[in-house]
Design a protein around this motif. Structure first.
Motif, PDB file in Angstrom:
ATOM      1  N   HIS A   1      55.526  56.554   1.409  1.00  0.00           N
ATOM      2  CA  HIS A   1      56.359  55.752   2.300  1.00  0.00           C
ATOM      3  C   HIS A   1      55.739  55.689   3.686  1.00  0.00           C
ATOM      4  O   HIS A   1      54.898  56.513   4.051  1.00  0.00           O
ATOM      5  CB  HIS A   1      57.781  56.311   2.387  1.00  0.00           C
ATOM      6  N   GLU A   2      56.206  54.727   4.444  1.00  0.00           N
ATOM      7  CA  GLU A   2      55.728  54.516   5.807  1.00  0.00           C
ATOM      8  C   GLU A   2      56.918  54.560   6.758  1.00  0.00           C
ATOM      9  O   GLU A   2      58.016  54.129   6.408  1.00  0.00           O
ATOM     10  CB  GLU A   2      55.045  53.145   5.903  1.00  0.00           C
TER      11      GLU A   2
ATOM     12  N   ASN B   1      57.469  52.967  10.397  1.00  0.00           N
ATOM     13  CA  ASN B   1      56.838  52.039  11.325  1.00  0.00           C
ATOM     14  C   ASN B   1      57.893  51.529  12.298  1.00  0.00           C
ATOM     15  O   ASN B   1      58.956  51.092  11.883  1.00  0.00           O
ATOM     16  CB  ASN B   1      56.221  50.876  10.538  1.00  0.00           C
TER      17      ASN B   1
ATOM     18  N   HIS C   1      52.904  43.147   9.411  1.00  0.00           N
ATOM     19  CA  HIS C   1      52.340  44.392   8.881  1.00  0.00           C
ATOM     20  C   HIS C   1      52.472  44.461   7.354  1.00  0.00           C
ATOM     21  O   HIS C   1      51.610  45.022   6.676  1.00  0.00           O
ATOM     22  CB  HIS C   1      53.005  45.596   9.550  1.00  0.00           C
TER      23      HIS C   1
ATOM     24  N   MET D   1      49.619  45.503   4.683  1.00  0.00           N
ATOM     25  CA  MET D   1      49.836  46.550   3.687  1.00  0.00           C
ATOM     26  C   MET D   1      49.607  46.010   2.272  1.00  0.00           C
ATOM     27  O   MET D   1      49.063  46.709   1.417  1.00  0.00           O
ATOM     28  CB  MET D   1      51.244  47.135   3.822  1.00  0.00           C
TER      29      MET D   1
ATOM     30  N   HIS E   1      44.655  52.861   8.189  1.00  0.00           N
ATOM     31  CA  HIS E   1      46.062  52.716   8.562  1.00  0.00           C
ATOM     32  C   HIS E   1      46.256  53.664   9.731  1.00  0.00           C
ATOM     33  O   HIS E   1      46.608  54.822   9.548  1.00  0.00           O
ATOM     34  CB  HIS E   1      46.959  53.099   7.382  1.00  0.00           C
TER      35      HIS E   1
ATOM     36  N   SER F   1      53.014  53.863  13.686  1.00  0.00           N
ATOM     37  CA  SER F   1      53.225  53.944  12.251  1.00  0.00           C
ATOM     38  C   SER F   1      52.571  55.185  11.657  1.00  0.00           C
ATOM     39  O   SER F   1      51.522  55.627  12.112  1.00  0.00           O
ATOM     40  CB  SER F   1      52.609  52.693  11.610  1.00  0.00           C
TER      41      SER F   1
ATOM     42  N   LEU G   1      52.033  57.093   7.540  1.00  0.00           N
ATOM     43  CA  LEU G   1      52.272  57.151   6.102  1.00  0.00           C
ATOM     44  C   LEU G   1      52.587  58.591   5.725  1.00  0.00           C
ATOM     45  O   LEU G   1      51.959  59.519   6.241  1.00  0.00           O
ATOM     46  CB  LEU G   1      51.042  56.679   5.331  1.00  0.00           C
TER      47      LEU G   1
ATOM     48  N   CYS H   1      59.693  50.842   6.218  1.00  0.00           N
ATOM     49  CA  CYS H   1      58.572  51.108   5.327  1.00  0.00           C
ATOM     50  C   CYS H   1      58.052  49.744   4.888  1.00  0.00           C
ATOM     51  O   CYS H   1      58.779  48.964   4.278  1.00  0.00           O
ATOM     52  CB  CYS H   1      59.004  51.930   4.113  1.00  0.00           C
TER      53      CYS H   1
ATOM     54  N   ILE I   1      55.347  49.218   2.919  1.00  0.00           N
ATOM     55  CA  ILE I   1      54.616  49.212   1.651  1.00  0.00           C
ATOM     56  C   ILE I   1      55.235  48.098   0.807  1.00  0.00           C
ATOM     57  O   ILE I   1      56.458  47.934   0.793  1.00  0.00           O
ATOM     58  CB  ILE I   1      54.686  50.597   0.978  1.00  0.00           C
TER      59      ILE I   1
END
Length: 178
Positions: free
Chosen positions: A77-78, A80, A90, A94, A130, A135, A137, A160, A162
């Motif tokens: 997960h991100e 951001n 973004h 991704m 990244h 942000s 991950l 997130c 992604i």
């Protein structure tokens, strides 16, 4: 000669279609990255599979917050910070990172440009990364941190990006008040 021209053409097309993955020098009108030692408070954000807890965070303009990000889900997960338009841009980056094989469902791989050795890469000489300052991950079962100083009152989202995660509801509201 034909082979050489073809390789140059392919390299040029690849270069033109590649985004600038991350620009650490990029500035944000809502604030900037800060060292954790400057934080006035910490906020824990738990990442589940397609969820954030809490779903909303309130901050004061000028405040420096240390976000402690705990991924209790089964997927990468991100976290951001940005507005909806930033997240939309973004998400495209991704998606390209995922299509390139850099992002897997549970982690991040370093890109190997060895297959393109000997080609004139032009601006492709950099590695895909990244590393945006707004942000981070977080792999399953891991914890990460992001510390940010919020410069002005505004409405933002933490999300997130992604592919598919934002659309599945992995987004929260971040309100910065005076």
């Amino acid at each position: 000669m034909f082979l050489r021209k073809s390789l140059v053409t392919i390299a040029c097309l690849f270069t033109l279609s590649s985004p600038a993955w991350a620009d650490p020098a990029h500035t944000y009108d809502f604030g900037q990255s800060a060292p954790a030692t400057k934080a006035s408070r910490s906020v824990e954000v738990v990442m589940g599979d397609m969820s954030f807890n809490p779903k909303a965070i309130e901050i004061k303009a000028g405040e420096t917050v240390r976000f402690v990000l705990v991924n209790k889900g089964q997927l990468l997960h991100e976290f951001n910070l940005g507005d909806a338009a930033m997240h939309a841009r973004h998400q495209q980056e991704m998606l390209q990172m995922q299509q390139s094989g850099m992002l897997t469902p549970t982690g991040v791989k370093a890109m190997d440009h060895g297959a393109m050795a000997g080609m004139d890469h032009g601006s492709m000489g950099h590695d895909m990364k990244h590393d945006d300052p707004n942000s981070v991950l977080v792999e399953p079962g891991q914890t990460a941190e992001l510390t940010w100083t919020f410069s002005k009152a505004t409405s933002l989202e933490f999300a997130c990006n992604i592919p598919g995660h934002y659309q599945a509801g992995m987004v929260g509201k971040l309100t910065v008040s005076q």
